[in-house]
Design a protein around this motif. Structure first.
Motif, short mmCIF file in Angstrom:
data_model
loop_
_atom_site.label_atom_id
_atom_site.label_comp_id
_atom_site.label_asym_id
_atom_site.label_seq_id
_atom_site.Cartn_x
_atom_site.Cartn_y
_atom_site.Cartn_z
N ALA A 92 -22.20 12.27 39.10
CA ALA A 92 -22.42 10.83 39.00
C ALA A 92 -23.24 10.32 40.18
N ALA A 93 -22.96 10.85 41.38
CA ALA A 93 -23.62 10.37 42.59
C ALA A 93 -25.10 10.75 42.64
N THR A 94 -25.46 11.89 42.05
CA THR A 94 -26.86 12.35 42.09
C THR A 94 -27.70 11.80 40.94
N ARG A 95 -27.07 11.11 40.01
CA ARG A 95 -27.81 10.59 38.86
C ARG A 95 -28.90 9.62 39.32
N SER A 96 -30.13 9.89 38.94
CA SER A 96 -31.33 9.10 39.26
C SER A 96 -31.74 9.19 40.74
N ALA A 97 -31.06 10.05 41.53
CA ALA A 97 -31.43 10.20 42.94
C ALA A 97 -32.71 11.02 43.07
N ASP A 98 -33.53 10.67 44.05
CA ASP A 98 -34.77 11.39 44.31
C ASP A 98 -34.57 12.47 45.38
N TYR A 99 -33.78 12.16 46.42
CA TYR A 99 -33.56 13.10 47.51
C TYR A 99 -32.08 13.16 47.87
#
Length: 328
Positions: A70-77
């Motif tokens: 959930a935390a990395t969803r849509s994250a770039d870096y």
């Protein structure tokens, strides 16, 4: 690079995480997600950053894959700072260190690949090199997992950075020594022969950002670092904070502790290149053609091994380092 991007920092409430957040905010990101287990530390950090709307605080544990998904969803870096770091704690509770430092790293890798993160930067330590303690072993495993992960995805890139002891972070010896001196107590030291690499938090974050910007995936970046005898460090602190001679009590080396730390092993040295005036970059033994071509213009390092007792700071250099770190 970071403008309008979404960035996740695991273990983001620690000293590294807060300094990294300060510097990243200057790049005008869309959002910085602070992922950690400690709600009190998150509330303190939120107030320290004056409730900056770009910061999003997420309670979670790297041992929990679904939380990371959930935390990395849509994250770039992703900057992976979370770890159990205390050497004796990891020695006495190795199963817990394994869950956080190895399984947690696997979770970061898998969640980042699923969500198409552009780049993952893993923070490692000199203790991962020729490890003799369980903490170092887990961080060595973490490095191997990160470097290998580059073969698992064509879109997500993984890179590691290695640092030594960071002045002022949780568990750092400098605040402990300073407190003992100011209270007029004996300063406890495991061995007068012990040497360590040191860098300031700001220097550590500069290395982290440099690696994140230039890495193409599969490298380990190492900063050229100052080193000193711990007894010399104590003496400099004693001369500054006390008018009396500082008594030192040797208490013996703790479980899993080394006399000298290593940042580049003799096995890695043949694959280590000079990257500018401040860094080394270690390539894997079976580096891809793309990785080799990217660094083909760099010179190989001249050392056989990069160890903390190779070149030691003088008392005046230690004083300058402590002053720059805000301890004097």
């Amino acid at each position: 690079m970071y403008e309008d991007k979404i960035i996740l920092i695991t273990g983001g409430t620690g000293s590294w995480g807060q300094e990294l957040t300060h510097k990243l905010l200057g790049y005008k990101p869309k959002e910085i997600r602070i992922f950690s287990r400690n709600e009190y530390a998150q509330v303190k950090m939120q107030h320290a950053f004056e409730n900056d709307p770009r910061l999003k605080f997420i309670i979670g544990d790297v041992r929990d894959y679904n939380a990371l998904l959930a935390a990395t969803r849509s994250a770039d870096y992703v900057f992976h700072l979370a770890a159990l770091k205390h050497v004796p704690v990891c020695e006495y509770q190795p199963d817990e260190a394994l869950k956080t430092n190895v399984s947690g790293t696997e979770n970061i890798i898998n969640a980042s690949i699923v969500n198409g993160v552009k780049k993952v930067i893993d923070v490692s330590t000199d203790k991962a090199v020729e490890p003799i303690n369980f903490y170092g072993m887990t961080k060595s495993f973490g490095e191997r997992l990160m470097i290998r992960a580059n073969s698992l995805s064509k879109t997500t890139k993984f890179v590691c950075i290695r640092g030594g002891n960071v002045l002022g972070t949780n568990g750092s010896v400098v605040p402990i020594f300073k407190k003992q001196i100011l209270e007029g107590k004996e300063v406890t030291l495991t061995s007068k022969e012990m040497t360590r690499f040191f860098l300031t938090v700001s220097e550590a974050i500069d290395l982290l950002l440099k690696a994140s910007e230039v890495a193409i995936g599969g490298e380990i970046f190492v900063m050229k670092m100052n080193a000193c005898r711990i007894v010399d460090l104590i003496n400099v602190l004693g001369q500054h904070f006390s008018t009396n001679t500082t008594p030192i009590k040797e208490i013996g080396i703790r479980p899993g502790e080394k006399l000298h730390e290593v940042l580049v092993s003799d096995h890695e040295a043949p694959h280590t290149l000079k990257y500018g005036s401040q860094y080394y970059v270690i390539l894997p033994t079976h580096a891809s053609n793309k990785l080799r071509d990217n660094y083909k213009g760099l010179k190989k390092c001249s050392f056989v091994k990069y160890q903390s007792n190779d070149v030691l700071m003088s008392p005046s250099e230690i004083f300058k380092m402590l002053k720059e770190g805000g301890f004097l």
